[in-house]
Design a protein around this motif. Structure first.
Motif, short mmCIF file in Angstrom:
data_model
loop_
_atom_site.label_atom_id
_atom_site.label_comp_id
_atom_site.label_asym_id
_atom_site.label_seq_id
_atom_site.Cartn_x
_atom_site.Cartn_y
_atom_site.Cartn_z
N VAL A 1 0.84 -1.20 0.00
CA VAL A 1 0.00 0.00 0.00
C VAL A 1 0.87 1.24 0.00
O VAL A 1 1.97 1.25 0.54
CB VAL A 1 -0.97 0.04 1.21
CG1 VAL A 1 -1.94 -1.13 1.16
CG2 VAL A 1 -0.22 0.05 2.53
N GLU A 2 0.33 2.28 -0.61
CA GLU A 2 1.01 3.57 -0.64
C GLU A 2 0.09 4.64 -0.09
O GLU A 2 -1.10 4.67 -0.41
CB GLU A 2 1.43 3.94 -2.06
CG GLU A 2 2.17 5.26 -2.14
CD GLU A 2 2.71 5.54 -3.53
OE1 GLU A 2 3.58 6.41 -3.63
OE2 GLU A 2 2.27 4.90 -4.49
N PHE A 3 0.63 5.49 0.74
CA PHE A 3 -0.10 6.61 1.31
C PHE A 3 0.27 7.88 0.55
O PHE A 3 1.45 8.16 0.38
CB PHE A 3 0.26 6.81 2.80
CG PHE A 3 -0.19 5.66 3.67
CD1 PHE A 3 -1.42 5.70 4.29
CD2 PHE A 3 0.63 4.56 3.87
CE1 PHE A 3 -1.83 4.65 5.10
CE2 PHE A 3 0.23 3.50 4.67
CZ PHE A 3 -1.01 3.54 5.29
N ARG B 1 6.39 6.14 2.62
CA ARG B 1 4.95 6.11 2.35
C ARG B 1 4.44 4.77 1.79
O ARG B 1 3.26 4.64 1.50
CB ARG B 1 4.59 7.23 1.39
CG ARG B 1 4.82 8.61 1.97
CD ARG B 1 4.45 9.75 1.02
NE ARG B 1 3.79 9.39 -0.20
CZ ARG B 1 4.29 9.62 -1.43
NH1 ARG B 1 5.44 10.19 -1.58
NH2 ARG B 1 3.61 9.26 -2.49
N VAL B 2 5.31 3.80 1.63
CA VAL B 2 4.93 2.52 1.04
C VAL B 2 5.22 1.40 2.05
O VAL B 2 6.31 1.34 2.62
CB VAL B 2 5.69 2.26 -0.28
CG1 VAL B 2 5.33 0.90 -0.86
CG2 VAL B 2 5.40 3.36 -1.29
N PHE B 3 4.21 0.52 2.24
CA PHE B 3 4.32 -0.56 3.22
C PHE B 3 3.76 -1.85 2.62
O PHE B 3 2.77 -1.83 1.90
CB PHE B 3 3.53 -0.21 4.48
CG PHE B 3 4.06 1.00 5.17
CD1 PHE B 3 4.96 0.88 6.22
CD2 PHE B 3 3.68 2.27 4.75
CE1 PHE B 3 5.47 2.00 6.85
CE2 PHE B 3 4.19 3.40 5.37
CZ PHE B 3 5.09 3.26 6.42
N ARG B 4 4.41 -2.94 2.97
CA ARG B 4 3.94 -4.26 2.53
C ARG B 4 3.26 -4.94 3.71
O ARG B 4 3.85 -5.06 4.79
CB ARG B 4 5.13 -5.09 2.04
CG ARG B 4 4.73 -6.39 1.43
CD ARG B 4 5.93 -7.04 0.74
NE ARG B 4 5.53 -8.30 0.18
CZ ARG B 4 6.18 -9.44 0.39
NH1 ARG B 4 7.28 -9.45 1.12
NH2 ARG B 4 5.73 -10.55 -0.14
N VAL C 1 -7.47 6.58 2.59
CA VAL C 1 -6.20 6.89 3.23
C VAL C 1 -5.01 6.30 2.47
O VAL C 1 -3.94 6.90 2.43
CB VAL C 1 -6.20 6.37 4.69
CG1 VAL C 1 -4.89 6.64 5.39
CG2 VAL C 1 -7.34 6.99 5.48
N CYS C 2 -5.19 5.11 1.87
CA CYS C 2 -4.09 4.48 1.15
C CYS C 2 -4.62 3.73 -0.07
O CYS C 2 -5.81 3.48 -0.18
CB CYS C 2 -3.32 3.53 2.06
SG CYS C 2 -4.26 2.12 2.66
N HIS C 3 -3.71 3.39 -0.96
CA HIS C 3 -4.06 2.67 -2.19
C HIS C 3 -3.19 1.43 -2.32
O HIS C 3 -1.98 1.48 -2.07
CB HIS C 3 -3.83 3.57 -3.41
CG HIS C 3 -4.61 4.83 -3.35
ND1 HIS C 3 -4.14 5.97 -2.75
CD2 HIS C 3 -5.85 5.12 -3.80
CE1 HIS C 3 -5.04 6.92 -2.84
NE2 HIS C 3 -6.09 6.43 -3.46
#
Length: 90
Positions: free
Chosen positions: A10-12, A41-44, A68-70
Motif C-alpha cells: 500500500v502507498e499513502f 509512504r509505502v508498506f507491505r 487513506v491508502c491505495h
C-alpha cells in the motif's frame, strides 16, 4: 488445502499525516498480519493465515482505509479488487 502467503503493498499519498498512516498500519497489524516498511509512504502487509488475509483485504477495500491508502501491488492470493473480499466472519 494449504494457504499461500499473500501480501498487499500500500502507498499513502503525501497529504496523509503520519498519525493517520500509523493508525491504519496498526489496525492492519492487529489482524495478525506483519507490516514491513518499503519507504516512508509505502508498506507491505504480509498475511500468513487465511483469517489475516480476509480481514486485511476487507479493511483495505471496504472501510475508510480506501480514502487513506491505495493498494499498488499484490502477491500470492491477493487481488487488487474489492469484490474479491467479502465481509469476514468473526
Amino acid at each position: 488445502m494449504e494457504f499461500t502467503e499473500s501480501s498487499f503493498t500500500v502507498e499513502f499519498p503525501e497529504h496523509v499525516s503520519y498519525e493517520k498512516r500509523q493508525y491504519c498500519l496498526t489496525q492492519l497489524g492487529e489482524s495478525g498480519a506483519s507490516v514491513q516498511p518499503q519507504s516512508e509512504r509505502v508498506f507491505r502487509i504480509i498475511c500468513k493465515k487465511p483469517n489475516e488475509f480476509a480481514r486485511v483485504g476487507w479493511a483495505l477495500f471496504h472501510t475508510h482505509f480506501t480514502n487513506v491508502c491505495h493498494v499498488v501491488r499484490t502477491s500470492g492470493l491477493a487481488e487488487d479488487r474489492a469484490r474479491a473480499y467479502p465481509k469476514p466472519s468473526k
